[in-house]
Design an enzyme around this catalytic site. Structure first.
Site, PDB file in Angstrom:
ATOM      1  N   TYR A  51       0.804  -1.182  -0.086  1.00  0.00           N
ATOM      2  CA  TYR A  51       0.115   0.153  -0.015  1.00  0.00           C
ATOM      3  C   TYR A  51       0.748   1.478  -0.050  1.00  0.00           C
ATOM      4  O   TYR A  51       0.509   2.281  -0.183  1.00  0.00           O
ATOM      5  CB  TYR A  51      -0.989   0.132   1.326  1.00  0.00           C
ATOM      6  CG  TYR A  51      -2.038  -1.033   1.338  1.00  0.00           C
ATOM      7  CD1 TYR A  51      -1.879  -1.933   0.358  1.00  0.00           C
ATOM      8  CD2 TYR A  51      -2.886  -1.215   2.549  1.00  0.00           C
ATOM      9  CE1 TYR A  51      -3.225  -3.054   0.321  1.00  0.00           C
ATOM     10  CE2 TYR A  51      -3.708  -2.185   2.401  1.00  0.00           C
ATOM     11  CZ  TYR A  51      -3.828  -2.814   1.409  1.00  0.00           C
ATOM     12  OH  TYR A  51      -4.876  -3.881   1.442  1.00  0.00           O
ATOM     13  N   HIS A 109       0.322 -11.275   2.766  1.00  0.00           N
ATOM     14  CA  HIS A 109      -0.581 -10.723   1.845  1.00  0.00           C
ATOM     15  C   HIS A 109      -1.407 -11.652   0.679  1.00  0.00           C
ATOM     16  O   HIS A 109      -2.512 -11.743   0.710  1.00  0.00           O
ATOM     17  CB  HIS A 109      -0.015  -9.579   1.029  1.00  0.00           C
ATOM     18  CG  HIS A 109      -0.988  -8.561   0.539  1.00  0.00           C
ATOM     19  ND1 HIS A 109      -0.415  -7.060   0.623  1.00  0.00           N
ATOM     20  CD2 HIS A 109      -2.299  -8.516   0.440  1.00  0.00           C
ATOM     21  CE1 HIS A 109      -1.705  -6.296   0.109  1.00  0.00           C
ATOM     22  NE2 HIS A 109      -2.576  -7.277   0.253  1.00  0.00           N
TER      23      HIS A 109
END
Length: 277
Positions: A51, A109
């Site tokens: 991110y 992730h």
């Protein structure tokens, strides 16, 4: 301010719902949005290496008026940093960017099966927890067979599995496996990216019945499924709307009806094939 409850994970650590998804919240505006969310009662901030905003999350934690111990900061290891030693190095890098001493919840992730190192990455996360770098460890986008492998090979059950979950993709079988093993389900894209979902007649009608918005109906559905949604928003009014879902309850039939909207994933994000480095 909505009264956002906390629950306990399978390791005894506290967890809050809903959380704030921080994807695309960057710079000073991103920090301000996160501080506003904390002021509105949010206690869970979800970020990731990919991110590229871990530093902003750390700034928001320090700028808020809430004690650090009351906040839950979650981050995720990307595919390019898979491996046992690499996972520990990745976590240390996240801590540096966050400016924190410990990460409350660390996730993998994506499994990235073609790389084939997610099990070693999990072992590295266990190492990091034992070293005091993280408090709770979990995964994201893992399938039932992958979860079984983690548990069987290491004896350590993930505290959380964060997966795509919304009325169009309710993941009933995976949620049942989570419940059986004490794994907390966490929902990314809980509103189906605000696609046509919120215009569904069923949700519109239930919103009228309860005097709430279709968004609140969907987020309440998540809560009653036993899943923690992490909607993202930079707008303080919408943040408060997303958190204010504990003043009403859907019936079991209504929950089932919403689950009946199922149609599949939003995009080709099958964990058995998807790669994200």
């Amino acid at each position: 301010m909505p009264n956002i409850p906390t629950i306990s994970l399978n390791d005894g650590r506290p967890f809050a719902e809903p959380g704030l998804g921080t994807y695309n919240l960057r710079g000073d505006e991103g920090v301000a949005a996160m501080v506003a969310a904390i002021d509105s009662g949010y206690r869970l901030l979800d970020t990731a290496v990919n991110y590229e905003n871990e530093s902003e999350v750390g700034r928001a934690v320090r700028a808020s008026s809430v004690d650090r111990d009351e906040l839950i900061v979650a981050s995720k290891i990307p595919g390019r940093q898979h491996g046992r030693a690499e996972a520990v190095d990745s976590i240390r890098g996240s801590l540096d960017r966050l400016g924190l001493d410990v990460i409350d919840l660390q996730l993998i992730h994506w499994p990235n099966p073609s790389v084939g190192r997610w099990l070693d990455t999990w072992r590295g996360m266990i190492d990091a927890r034992e070293a005091g770098l993280v408090r709770s460890i979990g995964v994201s986008n893992f399938t039932e067979p992958m979860l079984k492998t983690l548990i069987d090979e290491t004896g350590v059950t993930p505290a959380v599995n964060q997966v795509e979950l919304h009325p169009y993709f309710p993941q009933a079988a995976l949620r049942a496996f989570h419940d059986e093993h004490g794994i907390r389900t966490e929902s990314w894209s809980p509103l189906a990216r605000r696609s046509e979902l919120l215009t569904e007649q069923l949700l519109q009608e239930l919103a009228v019945v309860y005097g709430v918005t279709p968004t609140q109906v969907v987020l309440r559905w998540h809560v009653q499924l036993g899943s923690t949604p992490i909607p993202k928003s930079a707008d303080p009014d919408r943040q408060r709307e997303n958190a204010d879902v504990f003043g009403f309850a859907l019936t079991a039939d209504q929950v089932d009806a919403i689950s009946g909207l199922e149609r599949g994933r939003l995009w080709d994000g099958d964990p058995d094939t998807h790669e994200e480095m």
